[in-house]
Write a protein that holds these residues in place. Sequence first.
Motif, mmCIF file in Angstrom:
data_model
loop_
_atom_site.group_PDB
_atom_site.id
_atom_site.type_symbol
_atom_site.label_atom_id
_atom_site.label_comp_id
_atom_site.label_asym_id
_atom_site.label_seq_id
_atom_site.Cartn_x
_atom_site.Cartn_y
_atom_site.Cartn_z
ATOM 1 N N THR A 52 0.819 -1.203 0.101
ATOM 2 C CA THR A 52 -0.037 -0.114 -0.081
ATOM 3 C C THR A 52 0.704 1.260 0.107
ATOM 4 O O THR A 52 0.555 2.257 -0.855
ATOM 5 N N VAL A 53 1.902 1.260 0.845
ATOM 6 C CA VAL A 53 2.682 2.508 0.944
ATOM 7 C C VAL A 53 3.578 2.570 -0.509
ATOM 8 O O VAL A 53 3.663 3.668 -1.083
ATOM 9 N N THR A 54 4.081 1.553 -0.870
ATOM 10 C CA THR A 54 4.916 1.735 -2.147
ATOM 11 C C THR A 54 3.926 2.126 -3.084
ATOM 12 O O THR A 54 4.223 3.001 -4.303
ATOM 13 N N LEU A 55 2.739 1.691 -3.531
ATOM 14 C CA LEU A 55 1.962 2.198 -4.410
ATOM 15 C C LEU A 55 1.448 3.576 -4.167
ATOM 16 O O LEU A 55 1.377 4.240 -5.359
ATOM 17 N N ARG A 56 1.212 3.973 -2.996
ATOM 18 C CA ARG A 56 0.885 5.482 -2.890
ATOM 19 C C ARG A 56 2.119 6.246 -3.383
ATOM 20 O O ARG A 56 1.884 7.248 -4.052
ATOM 21 N N THR A 57 3.160 5.843 -2.976
ATOM 22 C CA THR A 57 4.496 6.446 -3.302
ATOM 23 C C THR A 57 4.521 6.689 -4.900
ATOM 24 O O THR A 57 4.722 7.717 -5.464
ATOM 25 N N LEU A 58 4.448 5.569 -5.477
ATOM 26 C CA LEU A 58 4.673 5.534 -6.869
ATOM 27 C C LEU A 58 3.403 6.271 -7.598
ATOM 28 O O LEU A 58 3.861 6.938 -8.761
ATOM 29 N N GLU A 59 2.140 6.466 -7.026
ATOM 30 C CA GLU A 59 1.360 7.212 -7.457
ATOM 31 C C GLU A 59 1.498 8.684 -7.612
ATOM 32 O O GLU A 59 1.335 9.447 -8.512
ATOM 33 N N GLU A 60 2.087 8.833 -6.314
ATOM 34 C CA GLU A 60 2.522 10.306 -6.126
ATOM 35 C C GLU A 60 3.677 10.904 -6.973
ATOM 36 O O GLU A 60 3.543 12.181 -7.588
ATOM 37 N N ASP A 61 4.466 9.914 -7.080
ATOM 38 C CA ASP A 61 5.498 10.334 -8.360
ATOM 39 C C ASP A 61 5.351 10.301 -9.597
ATOM 40 O O ASP A 61 6.081 10.491 -10.326
ATOM 41 N N GLY A 62 4.030 9.852 -9.971
ATOM 42 C CA GLY A 62 3.535 9.764 -11.381
ATOM 43 C C GLY A 62 4.027 8.508 -12.071
ATOM 44 O O GLY A 62 3.926 8.524 -13.322
ATOM 45 N N PHE A 63 4.433 7.556 -11.379
ATOM 46 C CA PHE A 63 5.033 6.353 -12.020
ATOM 47 C C PHE A 63 3.793 5.329 -12.264
ATOM 48 O O PHE A 63 3.959 4.581 -13.343
ATOM 49 N N ILE A 64 2.581 5.370 -11.887
ATOM 50 C CA ILE A 64 1.669 4.465 -11.919
ATOM 51 C C ILE A 64 0.247 5.350 -11.663
ATOM 52 O O ILE A 64 0.473 6.265 -11.085
ATOM 53 N N THR A 65 -0.707 4.821 -12.358
ATOM 54 C CA THR A 65 -1.999 5.053 -12.103
ATOM 55 C C THR A 65 -2.798 4.248 -11.280
ATOM 56 O O THR A 65 -2.509 2.895 -11.558
ATOM 57 N N ARG A 66 -3.637 4.774 -10.604
ATOM 58 C CA ARG A 66 -4.488 3.854 -9.783
ATOM 59 C C ARG A 66 -6.019 4.065 -10.306
ATOM 60 O O ARG A 66 -6.341 5.167 -10.267
ATOM 61 N N THR A 67 -6.630 3.138 -10.945
ATOM 62 C CA THR A 67 -8.125 3.382 -11.334
ATOM 63 C C THR A 67 -9.047 2.405 -10.279
ATOM 64 O O THR A 67 -8.734 1.243 -10.359
ATOM 65 N N GLN A 68 -10.099 3.113 -9.850
ATOM 66 C CA GLN A 68 -10.944 2.477 -9.015
ATOM 67 C C GLN A 68 -12.398 2.321 -9.801
ATOM 68 O O GLN A 68 -12.905 3.495 -10.167
ATOM 69 N N PHE A 69 -12.708 1.053 -9.819
ATOM 70 C CA PHE A 69 -14.228 0.913 -10.464
ATOM 71 C C PHE A 69 -15.274 1.080 -9.463
ATOM 72 O O PHE A 69 -15.223 0.435 -8.377
ATOM 73 N N PRO A 70 -16.377 1.603 -9.853
ATOM 74 C CA PRO A 70 -17.629 1.939 -8.825
ATOM 75 C C PRO A 70 -18.352 0.656 -8.901
ATOM 76 O O PRO A 70 -19.449 0.497 -9.575
ATOM 77 N N GLN A 71 -17.963 -0.358 -8.169
ATOM 78 C CA GLN A 71 -18.739 -1.674 -8.027
ATOM 79 C C GLN A 71 -18.409 -2.158 -6.792
ATOM 80 O O GLN A 71 -17.587 -1.911 -6.134
ATOM 81 N N ILE A 72 -19.499 -2.995 -6.412
ATOM 82 C CA ILE A 72 -19.361 -4.119 -5.296
ATOM 83 C C ILE A 72 -18.979 -5.341 -5.529
ATOM 84 O O ILE A 72 -19.617 -6.017 -6.247
ATOM 85 N N PRO A 73 -17.884 -5.855 -4.966
ATOM 86 C CA PRO A 73 -16.708 -5.220 -4.222
ATOM 87 C C PRO A 73 -15.867 -4.343 -5.084
ATOM 88 O O PRO A 73 -15.951 -4.311 -6.060
ATOM 89 N N PRO A 74 -15.304 -3.300 -4.529
ATOM 90 C CA PRO A 74 -14.537 -2.420 -5.254
ATOM 91 C C PRO A 74 -13.738 -3.129 -5.902
ATOM 92 O O PRO A 74 -12.829 -4.028 -5.377
ATOM 93 N N ARG A 75 -13.569 -2.747 -7.069
ATOM 94 C CA ARG A 75 -12.311 -2.950 -7.932
ATOM 95 C C ARG A 75 -11.227 -1.968 -8.104
ATOM 96 O O ARG A 75 -11.517 -1.026 -8.842
ATOM 97 N N VAL A 76 -9.817 -2.221 -8.075
ATOM 98 C CA VAL A 76 -9.031 -1.313 -8.205
ATOM 99 C C VAL A 76 -7.685 -1.777 -9.096
ATOM 100 O O VAL A 76 -7.371 -2.902 -8.759
#
Length: 140
Positions: free
Chosen positions: A75-99
């Motif tokens: 979780t920490v690694t992904l947040r840092t990579l997203e913050e630095d622009g190396f990855i994108t995180r896409t959340q889909f509005p469904q149940i259960p949530p899909r990211v």
Amino acid sequence: MKVTNDDLASKSASEEIKDYFSDVRKTNDCPITDVLARISDKWTMHTLITLGKSDKLRFTELKNQVEGISQRMLTVTLRTLEEDGFITRTQFPQIPPRVEYELTPLGKSLVVELIGLSKWANDNMGKVFEARGRYQLKNN
């Protein structure tokens, strides 16, 4: 630029290094130090490489493929990579949530550079092990 040990011995390579790094005076002003501090830990490298092998991965898929990483560390690694622009995180509005996570063009360009570093490490690891052995013999 590919630099070998033989190249470093030549004056032209030494001058090129001095020219390229001439503006780096303080560690905290150095872009290399800043970027490497963010990407050089074990989990970041493995996460980037794992994402580089796939188009998109979900959190659980990533966790299963990055051997030994904890949920919290991923979780920490992904947040840092997203913050630095190396990855994108896409959340889909469904149940259960899909990211889903995927590399950005910036992240892909970094992984391409990691290939060169990996090749260097593979080509030179024997020399590194030999040097470590000599050092241990000399200092024990």
